[in-house]
Scaffold this motif. Structure first.
Motif, PDB file in Angstrom:
ATOM      1  N   ASN A   1      37.021  27.256  47.404  1.00  0.00           N
ATOM      2  CA  ASN A   1      35.945  28.197  47.115  1.00  0.00           C
ATOM      3  C   ASN A   1      34.960  28.314  48.263  1.00  0.00           C
ATOM      4  O   ASN A   1      34.388  29.381  48.488  1.00  0.00           O
ATOM      5  CB  ASN A   1      35.247  27.812  45.814  1.00  0.00           C
ATOM      6  CG  ASN A   1      36.139  28.070  44.620  1.00  0.00           C
ATOM      7  OD1 ASN A   1      37.261  28.553  44.768  1.00  0.00           O
ATOM      8  ND2 ASN A   1      35.669  27.752  43.439  1.00  0.00           N
TER       9      ASN A   1
ATOM     10  N   VAL B   1      34.575  32.218  47.168  1.00  0.00           N
ATOM     11  CA  VAL B   1      34.882  32.677  45.814  1.00  0.00           C
ATOM     12  C   VAL B   1      33.608  32.648  44.970  1.00  0.00           C
ATOM     13  O   VAL B   1      32.855  31.672  44.994  1.00  0.00           O
ATOM     14  CB  VAL B   1      35.970  31.787  45.161  1.00  0.00           C
ATOM     15  CG1 VAL B   1      36.256  32.242  43.742  1.00  0.00           C
ATOM     16  CG2 VAL B   1      37.238  31.812  45.996  1.00  0.00           C
TER      17      VAL B   1
ATOM     18  N   HIS C   1      32.095  37.037  40.770  1.00  0.00           N
ATOM     19  CA  HIS C   1      32.396  38.472  40.840  1.00  0.00           C
ATOM     20  C   HIS C   1      33.837  38.750  41.263  1.00  0.00           C
ATOM     21  O   HIS C   1      34.273  39.904  41.240  1.00  0.00           O
ATOM     22  CB  HIS C   1      31.429  39.168  41.812  1.00  0.00           C
ATOM     23  CG  HIS C   1      29.998  38.963  41.446  1.00  0.00           C
ATOM     24  ND1 HIS C   1      29.427  39.490  40.307  1.00  0.00           N
ATOM     25  CD2 HIS C   1      29.020  38.243  42.052  1.00  0.00           C
ATOM     26  CE1 HIS C   1      28.162  39.127  40.233  1.00  0.00           C
ATOM     27  NE2 HIS C   1      27.894  38.366  41.282  1.00  0.00           N
ATOM     28  N   ASP C   2      34.569  37.700  41.640  1.00  0.00           N
ATOM     29  CA  ASP C   2      35.938  37.886  42.122  1.00  0.00           C
ATOM     30  C   ASP C   2      36.942  37.992  40.977  1.00  0.00           C
ATOM     31  O   ASP C   2      36.704  37.519  39.867  1.00  0.00           O
ATOM     32  CB  ASP C   2      36.340  36.719  43.039  1.00  0.00           C
ATOM     33  CG  ASP C   2      35.650  36.790  44.378  1.00  0.00           C
ATOM     34  OD1 ASP C   2      35.607  37.886  44.962  1.00  0.00           O
ATOM     35  OD2 ASP C   2      35.146  35.749  44.838  1.00  0.00           O
ATOM     36  N   LYS C   3      38.056  38.628  41.303  1.00  0.00           N
ATOM     37  CA  LYS C   3      39.209  38.705  40.409  1.00  0.00           C
ATOM     38  C   LYS C   3      40.396  38.182  41.202  1.00  0.00           C
ATOM     39  O   LYS C   3      40.565  38.527  42.358  1.00  0.00           O
ATOM     40  CB  LYS C   3      39.460  40.146  39.961  1.00  0.00           C
ATOM     41  CG  LYS C   3      38.334  40.709  39.133  1.00  0.00           C
ATOM     42  CD  LYS C   3      38.601  42.137  38.726  1.00  0.00           C
ATOM     43  CE  LYS C   3      37.414  42.659  37.933  1.00  0.00           C
ATOM     44  NZ  LYS C   3      37.621  44.028  37.493  1.00  0.00           N
ATOM     45  N   SER C   4      41.211  37.356  40.552  1.00  0.00           N
ATOM     46  CA  SER C   4      42.347  36.750  41.240  1.00  0.00           C
ATOM     47  C   SER C   4      43.605  36.919  40.406  1.00  0.00           C
ATOM     48  O   SER C   4      43.542  37.021  39.186  1.00  0.00           O
ATOM     49  CB  SER C   4      42.070  35.269  41.478  1.00  0.00           C
ATOM     50  OG  SER C   4      43.172  34.667  42.119  1.00  0.00           O
TER      51      SER C   4
ATOM     52  N   TYR D   1      39.347  29.458  40.851  1.00  0.00           N
ATOM     53  CA  TYR D   1      38.731  30.666  40.306  1.00  0.00           C
ATOM     54  C   TYR D   1      38.034  30.386  38.983  1.00  0.00           C
ATOM     55  O   TYR D   1      36.973  30.932  38.697  1.00  0.00           O
ATOM     56  CB  TYR D   1      39.771  31.788  40.203  1.00  0.00           C
ATOM     57  CG  TYR D   1      40.241  32.145  41.590  1.00  0.00           C
ATOM     58  CD1 TYR D   1      39.507  33.015  42.386  1.00  0.00           C
ATOM     59  CD2 TYR D   1      41.366  31.533  42.146  1.00  0.00           C
ATOM     60  CE1 TYR D   1      39.889  33.289  43.685  1.00  0.00           C
ATOM     61  CE2 TYR D   1      41.755  31.796  43.445  1.00  0.00           C
ATOM     62  CZ  TYR D   1      41.009  32.678  44.215  1.00  0.00           C
ATOM     63  OH  TYR D   1      41.373  32.928  45.499  1.00  0.00           O
TER      64      TYR D   1
ATOM     65  N   ALA E   1      35.199  33.141  38.024  1.00  0.00           N
ATOM     66  CA  ALA E   1      35.866  34.401  38.370  1.00  0.00           C
ATOM     67  C   ALA E   1      36.831  34.802  37.261  1.00  0.00           C
ATOM     68  O   ALA E   1      37.033  34.079  36.276  1.00  0.00           O
ATOM     69  CB  ALA E   1      36.607  34.232  39.697  1.00  0.00           C
TER      70      ALA E   1
END
Length: 197
Positions: free
Chosen positions: A158, A163, A166-169, A187, A192
């Motif tokens: 991270n 990371v 607000h992230d998408k994985s 995540y 996330a």
């Protein structure tokens, strides 16, 4: 976590994992115990992995697409007495432990006590997961990873990749492949959104 149009908030994922973790503890789950998890990509996979860790045990990921001989070998070599699976995933002949169908256990309403995290007694040096190598140079070998190593990986990942919540994985690597660990845990600890392919 998101899969095939269904999404669970962190609260929903946590509640389902807590419910299953309490069941595993009732069945004797404890630190250093290995629990197999053989499921197709799904939200059940996410809650199952977290439940095993919340119960204090170590998860052993098994791809249901593996040849039956490899599945038998991993279950026997790991010493797994419990196997989390799903309807439609065949448990190999000769498995002497107990198979638990996640899609049955995790269906139904969430109750208020499901929000309470169980106490597992796991310590940083206890085993978090046991994952098997490809076996291209002989028999697959189990690689044991402790909680503290998993935490270190998550914080490094991270920090290196910035990371945030607000992230998408995407979770797309095979479940029995160590890259799947990199796709999930960093995540989740950042808050996330994980999309299971």
């Amino acid at each position: 976590a998101v899969y095939n149009g269904r999404r669970w908030t962190y609260r929903e994922l946590n509640a389902r994992a807590n419910r299953l973790a309490r069941l595993l503890i009732e069945k004797g789950a404890r630190p250093e115990q290995r629990i197999g998890i053989m499921v197709k990509p799904s939200l059940d996979m996410a809650s199952g992995v977290l439940a095993v860790l919340k119960a204090g045990a170590a998860y052993v990921p098994i791809d249901p697409g593996y040849p039956e001989q490899r599945i038998k070998y991993v279950l026997e070599d790991s010493g797994a007495e419990l196997l989390l699976t799903q309807t439609g995933v065949a448990v190999p002949d000769g498995f002497c432990g107990e198979a638990i169908l996640l899609d049955s256990v995790l269906s139904g309403d969430i109750s208020p006590e499901d929000d309470v995290n169980p106490q597992s007694g796991a310590e940083p040096h206890n085993l978090a997961y046991l994952i098997y190598t490809s076996g291209t140079t002989g028999q697959p070998k189990g690689v044991m990873v402790e909680h503290q190593s998993l935490v270190n990986l998550c914080y490094w990942h991270n920090d290196a990749f910035n990371v945030t919540e607000h992230d998408k994985s995407a979770k797309y690597a095979g479940f029995g492949f160590d890259a799947s660990v990199w796709e999930m845990f960093p995540y989740w600890i950042a808050g996330a959104e994980l999309h299971i392919i």
